[in-house]
Design a protein around this motif. Structure first.
Motif, short mmCIF file in Angstrom:
data_model
loop_
_atom_site.label_atom_id
_atom_site.label_comp_id
_atom_site.label_asym_id
_atom_site.label_seq_id
_atom_site.Cartn_x
_atom_site.Cartn_y
_atom_site.Cartn_z
N ASP A 75 26.26 37.76 58.83
CA ASP A 75 26.59 36.35 58.60
C ASP A 75 25.78 35.80 57.43
O ASP A 75 26.30 35.03 56.62
N GLU A 78 27.32 37.09 54.23
CA GLU A 78 28.54 36.37 53.88
C GLU A 78 28.21 35.02 53.26
O GLU A 78 28.85 34.59 52.28
N ASP A 82 29.26 33.58 49.52
CA ASP A 82 29.87 32.26 49.32
C ASP A 82 29.14 31.48 48.24
O ASP A 82 29.75 30.82 47.40
N ALA A 113 34.00 45.57 54.42
CA ALA A 113 34.98 44.54 54.77
C ALA A 113 34.71 43.26 53.98
O ALA A 113 35.65 42.60 53.49
N LEU A 114 33.44 42.89 53.82
CA LEU A 114 33.10 41.70 53.03
C LEU A 114 33.40 41.92 51.55
O LEU A 114 33.90 41.02 50.88
N ALA A 116 35.70 43.73 50.32
CA ALA A 116 37.15 43.62 50.17
C ALA A 116 37.59 42.17 50.24
O ALA A 116 38.41 41.72 49.43
N ARG A 117 37.04 41.42 51.19
CA ARG A 117 37.44 40.02 51.36
C ARG A 117 37.07 39.18 50.14
O ARG A 117 37.85 38.34 49.69
N TYR A 118 35.88 39.41 49.61
CA TYR A 118 35.39 38.61 48.49
C TYR A 118 35.67 39.25 47.12
O TYR A 118 35.32 38.68 46.10
N GLN A 119 36.27 40.44 47.15
CA GLN A 119 36.61 41.16 45.92
C GLN A 119 35.37 41.36 45.03
O GLN A 119 35.34 40.98 43.86
N ARG A 120 34.37 41.98 45.63
CA ARG A 120 33.13 42.31 44.92
C ARG A 120 32.96 43.82 44.86
O ARG A 120 33.32 44.54 45.80
N GLN A 143 41.62 48.24 48.84
CA GLN A 143 41.27 46.86 49.15
C GLN A 143 40.14 46.33 48.26
O GLN A 143 39.89 45.13 48.23
#
Length: 256
Positions: A75, A78, A82, A113-114, A116-120, A143
């Motif tokens: 957390d 993440e 952000d 997973a992070l 992929a989600r944040y495209q880093r 991803q």
């Protein structure tokens, strides 16, 4: 002459607490204008300032500190992604010499997973785990961003180097290639496509040949570069330019 980018340097470690300013001054004198400082554990965010060198940060939970990591730290990670819209995810990975491999794997999957989600892009640590890392990266490769990341401290064969390159990953080239006994790695680095490579020191670790047991520092990226020049056929200007372009592809252009 094209400047240099140390793409992996733990400048925030206590090893540099007494003389960090002097270390940066020596790095500047060596032609370094950018340094990437990888994250290793939660709440590690020492602010490092320089008027001449751009010091960037990434965020991750390093397997060396596996006993200190908690699931809640994801957390925290993440939240950092952000707040820092271009920061990579790393230093992350798997290490067969560290404890609790199952937890390492769970945290690694959460990191991916992070990413992929944040495209880093990701900064990968490995020790006796390249096949496992490669398998897990292949499962999520579509991803991740086009430039998936960098395999830090690459050591291995040309075949291994080519597998990572074909996945869109860069290879971190550090002090290993300064040792003549590292024949397999030197041959791989000398043969793989030039745009697969980026320079790094891993300072304060991974000292170059002749300085075993001493603290490494970013200025030694010049020594790594010299060994790379000895292994490659391209001119120095071409190599420097491509190293810079590949580093910027990973970690943003000079204006990002």
């Amino acid at each position: 002459m094209t400047p240099l980018f140390d793409t992996h340097c733990h400048l925030d470690f206590d090893d540099f607490a007494a003389d960090r300013v002097a270390v940066l001054e020596r790095a500047e004198a060596a032609g370094i204008t950018r340094i990437m400082v990888p994250g290793t554990h939660a709440h590690s965010a020492l602010k490092i300032e320089s008027n001449t060198i751009r010091v960037q940060r990434s965020f991750g939970l390093h397997p060396y500190f596996i006993e200190a990591h908690q699931q809640s730290h994801i957390d925290w990670l993440e939240a950092q992604l952000d707040q820092h819209p271009t920061a990579p995810v790393g230093e992350i990975g798997l290490d067969a010499t560290c404890s609790d491999y199952d937890l390492q794997c769970k945290l690694f999957e959460a990191h991916l997973a992070l990413a992929a989600r944040y495209q880093r892009c990701v900064i990968l640590h490995h020790r006796k785990t390249q096949p496992d890392l490669l398998m897990r990266i292949k499962q999520v490769r579509d991803q991740l961003p086009d430039c998936g990341g960098v395999l830090h401290a690459f050591s291995g064969s040309y075949e291994q180097a080519k597998q990572w390159y074909e996945l869109g990953f860069k290879l971190g080239v550090g002090g290993t290639i300064t040792y003549s006994r590292a024949q397999k790695t030197r041959a791989a680095i000398g043969s793989i496509a030039l745009d697969a490579l980026v320079l790094e020191t891993d300072a304060p670790d991974m000292p170059v040949a002749g300085q075993q047991g001493q603290r490494n520092e970013p200025a030694q990226v010049v020594t790594v570069l010299q060994s790379l020049l000895d292994l490659r056929e391209e001119d120095e200007a071409i190599i420097r330019r491509q190293l810079w372009q590949s580093s910027c592809q990973l970690f943003g252009s000079a204006n990002d």
